[in-house]
Design a protein around this motif. Sequence first.
Motif, PDB file in Angstrom:
ATOM      1  N   PHE A  28       0.871  -1.127  -0.014  1.00  0.00           N
ATOM      2  CA  PHE A  28      -0.135  -0.021   0.005  1.00  0.00           C
ATOM      3  C   PHE A  28       0.899   1.215  -0.145  1.00  0.00           C
ATOM      4  CE2 PHE A  28      -3.817   2.104   0.575  1.00  0.00           C
ATOM      5  CZ  PHE A  28      -3.720   3.147   1.588  1.00  0.00           C
ATOM      6  N   THR A  29       2.103   1.427   0.647  1.00  0.00           N
ATOM      7  CA  THR A  29       2.659   2.508   0.852  1.00  0.00           C
ATOM      8  C   THR A  29       3.562   2.795  -0.532  1.00  0.00           C
ATOM      9  OG1 THR A  29       4.482   1.141   1.727  1.00  0.00           O
ATOM     10  CG2 THR A  29       2.988   2.141   3.389  1.00  0.00           C
ATOM     11  N   ARG A  30       3.540   2.122  -1.411  1.00  0.00           N
ATOM     12  CA  ARG A  30       4.140   2.427  -2.795  1.00  0.00           C
ATOM     13  C   ARG A  30       3.020   3.193  -3.666  1.00  0.00           C
ATOM     14  NH1 ARG A  30       7.053  -2.510  -5.269  1.00  0.00           N
ATOM     15  NH2 ARG A  30       7.933  -0.647  -6.608  1.00  0.00           N
ATOM     16  N   TYR A  31       1.765   3.060  -3.142  1.00  0.00           N
ATOM     17  CA  TYR A  31       0.699   3.476  -4.361  1.00  0.00           C
ATOM     18  C   TYR A  31       0.295   4.956  -3.950  1.00  0.00           C
ATOM     19  CZ  TYR A  31       0.928  -0.960  -6.638  1.00  0.00           C
ATOM     20  OH  TYR A  31       1.424  -1.955  -7.328  1.00  0.00           O
ATOM     21  N   PHE A  32      -0.039   5.807  -5.023  1.00  0.00           N
ATOM     22  CA  PHE A  32      -0.879   6.648  -4.870  1.00  0.00           C
ATOM     23  C   PHE A  32      -2.155   6.241  -4.871  1.00  0.00           C
ATOM     24  CE2 PHE A  32      -1.454  11.184  -6.213  1.00  0.00           C
ATOM     25  CZ  PHE A  32      -2.794  11.287  -6.372  1.00  0.00           C
ATOM     26  N   ALA A  96      -8.968   3.941  -6.046  1.00  0.00           N
ATOM     27  CA  ALA A  96      -8.328   3.363  -6.996  1.00  0.00           C
ATOM     28  C   ALA A  96      -6.640   3.678  -6.471  1.00  0.00           C
ATOM     29  CB  ALA A  96      -8.369   3.817  -8.418  1.00  0.00           C
ATOM     30  N   GLY A  97      -5.844   2.834  -6.881  1.00  0.00           N
ATOM     31  CA  GLY A  97      -4.245   2.745  -6.449  1.00  0.00           C
ATOM     32  C   GLY A  97      -3.480   2.687  -7.764  1.00  0.00           C
ATOM     33  N   VAL A  98      -2.545   3.626  -7.834  1.00  0.00           N
ATOM     34  CA  VAL A  98      -1.547   3.244  -9.027  1.00  0.00           C
ATOM     35  C   VAL A  98       0.014   3.507  -8.508  1.00  0.00           C
ATOM     36  CG1 VAL A  98      -1.800   5.727  -9.582  1.00  0.00           C
ATOM     37  CG2 VAL A  98      -0.713   4.188 -11.165  1.00  0.00           C
ATOM     38  N   LEU A  99       0.739   2.628  -8.760  1.00  0.00           N
ATOM     39  CA  LEU A  99       2.411   2.450  -8.244  1.00  0.00           C
ATOM     40  C   LEU A  99       2.605   4.263  -8.590  1.00  0.00           C
ATOM     41  CD1 LEU A  99       4.442   0.935  -7.188  1.00  0.00           C
ATOM     42  CD2 LEU A  99       5.535   0.873  -9.574  1.00  0.00           C
ATOM     43  N   GLN A 100       3.055   4.808  -7.448  1.00  0.00           N
ATOM     44  CA  GLN A 100       3.481   6.231  -7.723  1.00  0.00           C
ATOM     45  C   GLN A 100       4.821   6.205  -8.434  1.00  0.00           C
ATOM     46  OE1 GLN A 100       2.749   8.741  -4.196  1.00  0.00           O
ATOM     47  NE2 GLN A 100       4.776   9.722  -4.256  1.00  0.00           N
ATOM     48  N   ARG A 101       4.771   6.957  -9.710  1.00  0.00           N
ATOM     49  CA  ARG A 101       5.766   6.881 -10.343  1.00  0.00           C
ATOM     50  C   ARG A 101       5.776   8.299 -11.143  1.00  0.00           C
ATOM     51  NH1 ARG A 101       1.773   3.450 -13.318  1.00  0.00           N
ATOM     52  NH2 ARG A 101       2.911   1.490 -12.670  1.00  0.00           N
ATOM     53  N   TYR A 102       4.834   9.166 -11.125  1.00  0.00           N
ATOM     54  CA  TYR A 102       4.704  10.155 -11.935  1.00  0.00           C
ATOM     55  C   TYR A 102       4.873  11.450 -10.852  1.00  0.00           C
ATOM     56  CZ  TYR A 102       2.262   6.999 -14.949  1.00  0.00           C
ATOM     57  OH  TYR A 102       1.985   6.050 -15.704  1.00  0.00           O
ATOM     58  N   SER A 103       5.617  12.438 -11.361  1.00  0.00           N
ATOM     59  CA  SER A 103       5.781  13.756 -10.806  1.00  0.00           C
ATOM     60  C   SER A 103       4.650  14.615 -10.950  1.00  0.00           C
ATOM     61  CB  SER A 103       7.143  14.321 -10.806  1.00  0.00           C
ATOM     62  OG  SER A 103       7.328  14.765 -12.217  1.00  0.00           O
ATOM     63  N   SER A 104       4.144  14.763 -11.983  1.00  0.00           N
ATOM     64  CA  SER A 104       3.024  15.638 -12.443  1.00  0.00           C
ATOM     65  C   SER A 104       1.818  15.024 -11.958  1.00  0.00           C
ATOM     66  CB  SER A 104       3.136  15.839 -13.909  1.00  0.00           C
ATOM     67  OG  SER A 104       1.727  16.432 -14.217  1.00  0.00           O
ATOM     68  N   THR A 105       1.054  15.878 -11.336  1.00  0.00           N
ATOM     69  CA  THR A 105      -0.445  15.244 -10.889  1.00  0.00           C
ATOM     70  C   THR A 105      -1.356  15.047 -11.949  1.00  0.00           C
ATOM     71  OG1 THR A 105      -0.076  17.183  -9.197  1.00  0.00           O
ATOM     72  CG2 THR A 105      -2.124  16.385  -9.410  1.00  0.00           C
ATOM     73  N   TYR A 106      -1.037  15.619 -13.111  1.00  0.00           N
ATOM     74  CA  TYR A 106      -1.934  15.463 -14.547  1.00  0.00           C
ATOM     75  C   TYR A 106      -2.121  13.975 -14.425  1.00  0.00           C
ATOM     76  CZ  TYR A 106      -3.333  14.591 -19.054  1.00  0.00           C
ATOM     77  OH  TYR A 106      -4.013  14.363 -20.328  1.00  0.00           O
ATOM     78  N   THR A 109      -5.025  12.094 -12.440  1.00  0.00           N
ATOM     79  CA  THR A 109      -6.173  12.290 -12.802  1.00  0.00           C
ATOM     80  C   THR A 109      -6.730  11.459 -13.764  1.00  0.00           C
ATOM     81  OG1 THR A 109      -5.755  14.195 -14.277  1.00  0.00           O
ATOM     82  CG2 THR A 109      -5.858  14.657 -11.885  1.00  0.00           C
ATOM     83  N   ARG A 110      -5.995  10.541 -14.476  1.00  0.00           N
ATOM     84  CA  ARG A 110      -6.525   9.845 -15.480  1.00  0.00           C
ATOM     85  C   ARG A 110      -6.796   8.323 -15.119  1.00  0.00           C
ATOM     86  NH1 ARG A 110      -7.774  13.741 -17.825  1.00  0.00           N
ATOM     87  NH2 ARG A 110      -7.851  12.762 -19.774  1.00  0.00           N
ATOM     88  N   SER A 111      -7.932   8.024 -15.088  1.00  0.00           N
ATOM     89  CA  SER A 111      -8.348   6.781 -14.898  1.00  0.00           C
ATOM     90  C   SER A 111      -7.706   5.565 -15.448  1.00  0.00           C
ATOM     91  CB  SER A 111      -9.806   6.759 -14.818  1.00  0.00           C
ATOM     92  OG  SER A 111     -10.504   6.939 -16.065  1.00  0.00           O
ATOM     93  N   PRO A 112      -7.412   5.686 -16.726  1.00  0.00           N
ATOM     94  CA  PRO A 112      -7.047   4.349 -17.448  1.00  0.00           C
ATOM     95  C   PRO A 112      -5.427   3.922 -16.895  1.00  0.00           C
ATOM     96  CG  PRO A 112      -7.844   5.914 -19.047  1.00  0.00           C
ATOM     97  CD  PRO A 112      -7.862   6.745 -17.661  1.00  0.00           C
ATOM     98  N   LEU A 113      -4.721   5.028 -16.110  1.00  0.00           N
ATOM     99  CA  LEU A 113      -3.595   4.619 -15.645  1.00  0.00           C
ATOM    100  C   LEU A 113      -3.415   3.644 -14.509  1.00  0.00           C
ATOM    101  CD1 LEU A 113      -1.647   7.931 -16.374  1.00  0.00           C
ATOM    102  CD2 LEU A 113      -1.835   5.945 -17.756  1.00  0.00           C
ATOM    103  N   TYR A 114      -4.607   3.741 -13.684  1.00  0.00           N
ATOM    104  CA  TYR A 114      -4.541   3.109 -12.324  1.00  0.00           C
ATOM    105  C   TYR A 114      -4.579   1.622 -12.523  1.00  0.00           C
ATOM    106  CZ  TYR A 114      -5.442   7.216  -9.983  1.00  0.00           C
ATOM    107  OH  TYR A 114      -4.824   8.629  -9.237  1.00  0.00           O
ATOM    108  N   ASP A 115      -3.982   1.085 -11.564  1.00  0.00           N
ATOM    109  CA  ASP A 115      -3.759  -0.655 -11.473  1.00  0.00           C
ATOM    110  C   ASP A 115      -4.719  -1.296 -10.763  1.00  0.00           C
ATOM    111  OD1 ASP A 115      -0.354   0.461 -10.500  1.00  0.00           O
ATOM    112  OD2 ASP A 115      -1.017  -0.077 -12.553  1.00  0.00           O
ATOM    113  N   TYR A 116      -5.180  -0.536  -9.779  1.00  0.00           N
ATOM    114  CA  TYR A 116      -6.310  -1.497  -9.072  1.00  0.00           C
ATOM    115  C   TYR A 116      -7.657  -0.592  -8.586  1.00  0.00           C
ATOM    116  CZ  TYR A 116      -1.858  -4.203  -8.152  1.00  0.00           C
ATOM    117  OH  TYR A 116      -0.940  -4.776  -8.214  1.00  0.00           O
TER     118      TYR A 116
END
Length: 127
Positions: A28-32, A96-106, A109-116
């Motif tokens: 969990f702690t690796r994810y936005f 939803a959760g996505v591996l935190q890999r982006y510096s830009s907030t943009y 906000t994009r749902s297709p990028l989420y992993d879970y």
Amino acid sequence: VQLQASGGGLVQAGGSLRLSCAAEGYTFTRYFMAWFRQAPGKEREFVAGIRRSGGSRYYADSVRGRFTISRDNAKNTVYLQMNSLKPEDTAVYYCAGVLQRYSSTYYYTRSPLYDYWGQGTLVTVSS
């Protein structure tokens, strides 16, 4: 991997609800973490997001000042406190959760990028 959302329900305009989303099966702690919502006949939209440390939070303009996202990394849980609810907040809310890999907030906000994704919890606000 499982995200279990809860806390939805029926509330009158001006009322409050608190959504919870418990995660298991991944680090969990690796994810936005974020909340999205989808109203009938509309596209899924970003509501709020929080970086893995909890130090930075982001909100859609439509909810800023009324909703607060938070997370408890010890409990693998993310929350959405919703105050001053309006009828237009009526929707199914998804965590939803996505591996935190982006510096830009943009990108967050994009749902297709989420992993879970969680299964969704319905929030209905009556006028």
